[in-house]
Structures are given as C-alpha cells and as structure tokens.
Design an enzyme around this catalytic site. Structure first.
Site, PDB file in Angstrom:
ATOM      1  N   ASP A 226      -1.776  33.967  28.723  1.00  0.00           N
ATOM      2  CA  ASP A 226      -0.375  33.891  28.080  1.00  0.00           C
ATOM      3  C   ASP A 226      -0.196  33.360  26.779  1.00  0.00           C
ATOM      4  O   ASP A 226       0.362  33.696  25.957  1.00  0.00           O
ATOM      5  CB  ASP A 226       0.538  33.174  29.205  1.00  0.00           C
ATOM      6  CG  ASP A 226       0.336  34.011  30.475  1.00  0.00           C
ATOM      7  OD1 ASP A 226       0.553  35.262  30.691  1.00  0.00           O
ATOM      8  OD2 ASP A 226      -0.208  33.405  31.503  1.00  0.00           O
TER       9      ASP A 226
ATOM     10  N   GLU B 116      -7.711  38.622  28.783  1.00  0.00           N
ATOM     11  CA  GLU B 116      -7.063  39.657  27.691  1.00  0.00           C
ATOM     12  C   GLU B 116      -7.584  38.885  26.387  1.00  0.00           C
ATOM     13  O   GLU B 116      -8.056  39.636  25.679  1.00  0.00           O
ATOM     14  CB  GLU B 116      -5.644  39.684  27.726  1.00  0.00           C
ATOM     15  CG  GLU B 116      -5.104  40.639  26.610  1.00  0.00           C
ATOM     16  CD  GLU B 116      -3.490  41.029  26.916  1.00  0.00           C
ATOM     17  OE1 GLU B 116      -3.278  41.276  28.231  1.00  0.00           O
ATOM     18  OE2 GLU B 116      -2.897  41.144  25.936  1.00  0.00           O
TER      19      GLU B 116
HETATM   20  O1  TRH Z   1      -7.618  32.343  30.518  1.00  0.00           O
HETATM   21  P1  TRH Z   1      -7.502  33.886  30.719  1.00  0.00           P
HETATM   22  O2  TRH Z   1      -8.069  34.165  32.107  1.00  0.00           O
HETATM   23  O3  TRH Z   1      -5.976  34.479  30.596  1.00  0.00           O
HETATM   24  C1  TRH Z   1      -5.365  35.305  31.175  1.00  0.00           C
HETATM   25  C2  TRH Z   1      -4.501  34.698  32.180  1.00  0.00           C
HETATM   26  O4  TRH Z   1      -5.066  35.225  33.503  1.00  0.00           O
HETATM   27  C3  TRH Z   1      -3.179  35.283  32.159  1.00  0.00           C
HETATM   28  O5  TRH Z   1      -2.310  34.967  33.058  1.00  0.00           O
HETATM   29  C4  TRH Z   1      -3.166  36.864  31.976  1.00  0.00           C
HETATM   30  O6  TRH Z   1      -2.045  37.178  31.559  1.00  0.00           O
HETATM   31  C5  TRH Z   1      -4.264  37.212  30.903  1.00  0.00           C
HETATM   32  O7  TRH Z   1      -5.425  36.571  31.109  1.00  0.00           O
HETATM   33  C6  TRH Z   1      -4.685  38.651  31.118  1.00  0.00           C
HETATM   34  O8  TRH Z   1      -8.160  34.822  29.578  1.00  0.00           O
HETATM   35  P2  TRH Z   1      -8.073  35.130  28.146  1.00  0.00           P
HETATM   36  O9  TRH Z   1      -6.870  35.912  27.992  1.00  0.00           O
HETATM   37  O10 TRH Z   1      -9.176  35.684  27.385  1.00  0.00           O
HETATM   38  O11 TRH Z   1      -7.357  33.829  27.548  1.00  0.00           O
HETATM   39  C7  TRH Z   1      -8.319  32.746  27.242  1.00  0.00           C
HETATM   40  C8  TRH Z   1      -7.672  31.833  26.103  1.00  0.00           C
HETATM   41  O12 TRH Z   1      -8.290  30.745  25.724  1.00  0.00           O
HETATM   42  C9  TRH Z   1      -8.156  32.742  24.700  1.00  0.00           C
HETATM   43  O13 TRH Z   1      -6.827  32.734  23.941  1.00  0.00           O
HETATM   44  C10 TRH Z   1      -9.221  32.229  24.208  1.00  0.00           C
HETATM   45  C11 TRH Z   1      -8.971  30.589  24.513  1.00  0.00           C
HETATM   46  N1  TRH Z   1     -10.043  29.646  24.410  1.00  0.00           N
HETATM   47  C12 TRH Z   1     -10.078  28.746  23.517  1.00  0.00           C
HETATM   48  O14 TRH Z   1      -9.281  28.484  22.919  1.00  0.00           O
HETATM   49  N2  TRH Z   1     -11.228  27.760  23.710  1.00  0.00           N
HETATM   50  C13 TRH Z   1     -12.163  28.096  24.744  1.00  0.00           C
HETATM   51  O15 TRH Z   1     -13.163  27.235  24.504  1.00  0.00           O
HETATM   52  C14 TRH Z   1     -12.282  29.135  25.500  1.00  0.00           C
HETATM   53  C15 TRH Z   1     -13.154  29.362  26.380  1.00  0.00           C
HETATM   54  C16 TRH Z   1     -11.255  30.207  25.313  1.00  0.00           C
END
Ligand code: TRH
Length: 447
Positions: free
Chosen positions: A56, A320
């Site tokens: 999010d 996402e």
């Molecule tokens: O964390 P997520 O599973 O996020 C979500 C949530 O479940 C949310 O509620 C839902 O709305 C969405 O999925 C569909 O996975 P996502 O979307 O990939 O987000 C992870 C974020 O973290 C992304 O912006 C990348 C960031 N990130 C970092 O900044 N540093 C890191 O080391 C890693 C592994 C990720």
C-alpha cells in the site's frame, strides 16, 4: 479480484477509529489564474491506509515521488503506518506528525477523520485502494466544488484481467455532495492506467548492468560477499509464507549447479531458518547446504530493491509493486499473488500469465483448450510457457507439483524466458507510465 472485496476489509479495519473535525481552508497558490491556466504547481493529496505488508505505502510513495519529481506537483501523503513507511524509506521518522521527505509532506494519518492540522484541499485528491477519506475533508472538497472542484481519484489495485479496461476512468457521483470520484485502474495493457515507471529507470538499470564495478560493489555492500562464480544461478526470494518453499529449497540443495539465494528479511525467513537449522534467518545470516548458498538481506529502501532484482537471474516477487518492478527488471520472475478467499487470486494469476507468456486462455481458471491459431509471434515457445505456467501455479498452491521436474524445466528454459522478459518490458511500456497517465487525466479535468 472484485474491486470491492479488499475495500470491505479496509472499511472494517478503519471502523475502530473515532472522529475529529477541523476547520477547512484551501491550500494557497493553487487556484487557477484569470485566464484559467494552472500556473502554480498542482497540489495533490494522497491518502494511504496500510492494511498489511508494504504494497500500500510502496505504491503510494512511488507515485508521490514521481508526481513531485517528474511533474513538479506539490504532494502531500497521509499515511496511517509510519513504521511500514520507514522500512522502505528510512528518512521517514516514525514519531513525527508531519515531516517533509524528498520534498513531499508526510502526515501521520492517525485518525480516519484527521486531515492535517490545517485542513487544506488539494487540486487532485487520490484515495488509494478505496481507503475512506476523512469526512471533514470530503465536506471541504464539496465546499470548494462550487468554485473549482478538486479531481478525486480512487486508485485501485493492479489486475491484468480483461474487465479492468472497461472500468478504468469510470465516474462515480457522490450520493450527497456535488463531487465526482473517478476509478483509476492500473493494468498491463493500453486502455488501462498502466503501471508506475520512473523516467530514468531503464537508464539506471542499464548503467548497473553495464558496470562490473558497480555490481561488485553492490554484492559487497548488500550481501556482504563477493559476486558468485560464473555458472551459479542467482535468485532473489521475496514471498509470503509458502508451503512449497521447503521442497524447492531441497531441489536447490541438490541442483547440479550452484544456486545463490538472496532473501530479504520477512515472512519467508522462518522457512529458511528451519531448512538450515538456525534460530533465525535475520539480515546478515549466510548458510550453505549442498549446492545452495543463501544470504539474508536487510529490507532496503525502495530504490535498493530494484538493484536486487537487477543482480539476480530469477526473481520471486509478490503482491503488486515488486511484481511490477520484476517486469521492468526484464528478467524471468515467479509471482506469489496476494492470497485471497475462495482462490480469487487465481484468475488474476492466469490473466497476468496470458499477457506475460502470451498464453492463450487455459489452466486453472479459464479451462478452454489452446489452439494453434491462438499463438502470438512473441509467445514463449510452448514448452517454456508450460514450464513457467506450472511453476507459477505450483508457487501459488495449485496442484501437487513435482518440484524436481519443475526446476529442471525452468533451468532448461531460462534463455527463452530471459528473452521473453525483455520483450515483455517493451510491450508493457505501451500501457504508459501510471503517474504520467494519472497526471494527464487530472490536468484534463482541471482545465
Ligand atoms: O508487501 P506486499 O505483499 O504488499 C502488498 C500488501 O499485501 C498490500 O496490502 C496489497 O495491497 C498489495 O500487496 C497487493 O508486496 P508489494 O506490493 O510487492 O510491496 C512491497 C514493497 O516493498 C515494494 O514497494 C518494494 C518494497 N521493498 C523495498 O523497498 N525493500 C525491500 O527490501 C523489499 C524486499 C521490498
């Protein structure tokens, strides 16, 4: 996914909060000049409720940074979870009600009715993922509507399903106020809102990939080890808890070539600790069994995550935003979809596969047999496509997979998958960058 399913969860989760009212005002410097043109920077408020994990705020922060840096908008982000935010942007301090980070005002949205100490209505108001705007803010928007209505956008979740293009930019009038909310749907094809992509992303990736020195430095700084020897396969693993991981770790342990696994600390780390027989797989842990060497990485700031994807031959991503970043990395990837009740995530998975692998409708959700006439000139070769499809399905809990066969197939098809990943990044770019698409739409409404 139905657009309402997750909204219902969000609304329920917010119901515990109490209300609070603030006097309205309008942010100065954002009114149209007498000739009607917007000479001042467009002011934009983004409201973000973090339900779980990092997606999010990950999406909202990336969008905020792009609107500020690439469109010169004056952006303010209201977010209810500063800890999640701090994880991907360490400059955010978790105990401050208001702060400015990279030129963007960050407000701790600690009550659903709260909208800043001095309530100001922006030109563009983005309600992320159907989080509910503070009622006092909506009332202030309505008062402003008589002179100059703000553009109110509900930014929805990404889906590759066909219905998305039909619902993108659909208006929804407010039941009581003279306000119109517009649904903005991200998507993988033209006609949808597209996905976020910074203007300099490809150049940054190209610079990283072209520089052995930069990559070597990255390995030493991020992994705490030298780059792996030629012939190793490097895999990044960002996933939810997944029962399939135990079998996969065994396959990598027994693989004929060295496998180097890079695991950002998180929900899958417990499985790594169990596999290696260590108390935890916290950042800085290194472990080896057979052909598999695994390194636990600290969760990095958001741009650092891209470098992890660029340093790997194969990326496991989830949710996402990381799913999108893996596509821009132009490398093969495996997507762990956000699990939903009644397997509602599986049609999303197959819809993405249809675009990415250019697979004709088939598999878990669609059921129709594939015909030769369905083949696309840029489709993956059928064997590689089937291997990818089986792998994605198995990683998302469909079937009872033979992991050895899956992994062998996948390694075998890696060249075809790598070529397709590059081609897909070009195709995806045709949908346009989401921030640019959103800015263009908003400006057309502000005229
Ligand atoms: O964390 P997520 O599973 O996020 C979500 C949530 O479940 C949310 O509620 C839902 O709305 C969405 O999925 C569909 O996975 P996502 O979307 O990939 O987000 C992870 C974020 O973290 C992304 O912006 C990348 C960031 N990130 C970092 O900044 N540093 C890191 O080391 C890693 C592994 C990720």
């Amino acid at each position: 996914m139905s657009p309402t399913t997750r909204s219902a969860v969000r609304h329920a989760s917010r119901a515990r909060h109490s209300s609070q009212t603030q006097p309205p005002s309008t942010r100065p410097g954002t009114q149209p000049s007498p000739d009607g043109a917007q000479h001042a920077a467009i002011a934009c408020d983004i409201f973000c409720a973090v339900i779980d994990n990092f997606g999010d705020i990950g999406v909202c922060w990336r969008l905020a940074r792009q609107l500020a840096a690439e469109h010169a908008w004056q952006v303010r982000v209201f977010v209810d979870d500063l800890r999640a935010f701090h994880a991907l942007c360490p400059a955010v301090e978790t105990d401050r009600a208001r702060q400015t980070v990279q030129g963007i005002v960050v407000e701790h949205w600690h009550e659903p009715a709260h909208a800043g100490d001095t309530l100001e209505v922006a030109d563009v108001v983005i309600e992320a993922f159907a989080c509910e705007l503070p009622p006092v803010y909506v009332a202030a928007m309505a008062r402003r509507a008589h002179a100059h209505a703000p553009v109110w956008i509900n930014l929805e979740y990404l889906s590759a399903e066909d219905w998305v293009a039909d619902f993108h930019l659909r208006p929804s009038p407010h039941p009581r106020y003279p306000l119109m909310k517009t649904f903005f749907f991200p998507g993988l094809v033209p006609g949808t809102g597209g996905v976020l992509k910074e203007r300099d992303l490809d150049a940054q990736r190209a610079a990283f990939e072209a520089s052995p020195a930069m990559r070597e430095q990255w390995w030493r700084d991020t992994v705490g080890a030298a780059p792996p020897s030629a012939g190793s396969i490097v895999i990044s693993l960002f996933a939810y808890e997944n029962p399939a991981v135990d079998a996969l770790l065994e396959q990598w342990r027994d693989a004929p070539a060295p496998v180097v696994l890079l695991v950002p600390e998180g929900r899958i780390s417990g499985a790594l600790a169990r596999f290696f027989g260590v108390p935890s797989f916290a950042a800085g842990t290194h472990a080896t069994r057979g052909s598999l060497t695994a390194h636990a990485l600290a969760f990095t700031e958001q741009p650092g995550y891209d470098r992890l994807l660029w340093a790997s031959d194969l990326n496991f991503v989830r949710g996402e935003d990381s799913f999108v970043r893996a596509q821009w990395a132009a490398r093969p990837f495996v997507w762990h979809t956000y699990p939903q009740a009644d397997d509602a995530h599986l049609p999303k998975l197959d819809a993405a596969l249809e675009h990415y692998a250019r697979a004709a409708p088939q598999g878990t959700a669609r059921g129709a047999p594939r015909r030769a006439s369905d083949e696309h000139p840029h489709a993956l070769p059928p064997a590689a496509r089937d291997a990818l499809t089986r792998f994605w399905h198995a990683w998302n809990g469909v079937g009872n997979p033979d992991w050895a066969a899956l992994w062998t197939d996948f390694a075998h098809h890696l060249p075809a998958l790598t070529a397709r990943a590059g081609q897909w990044a070009h195709e995806l770019a045709r949908a346009g960058d989401l921030a640019g698409n959103l800015a263009e739409y908003a400006k057309s409404q502000l005229k």
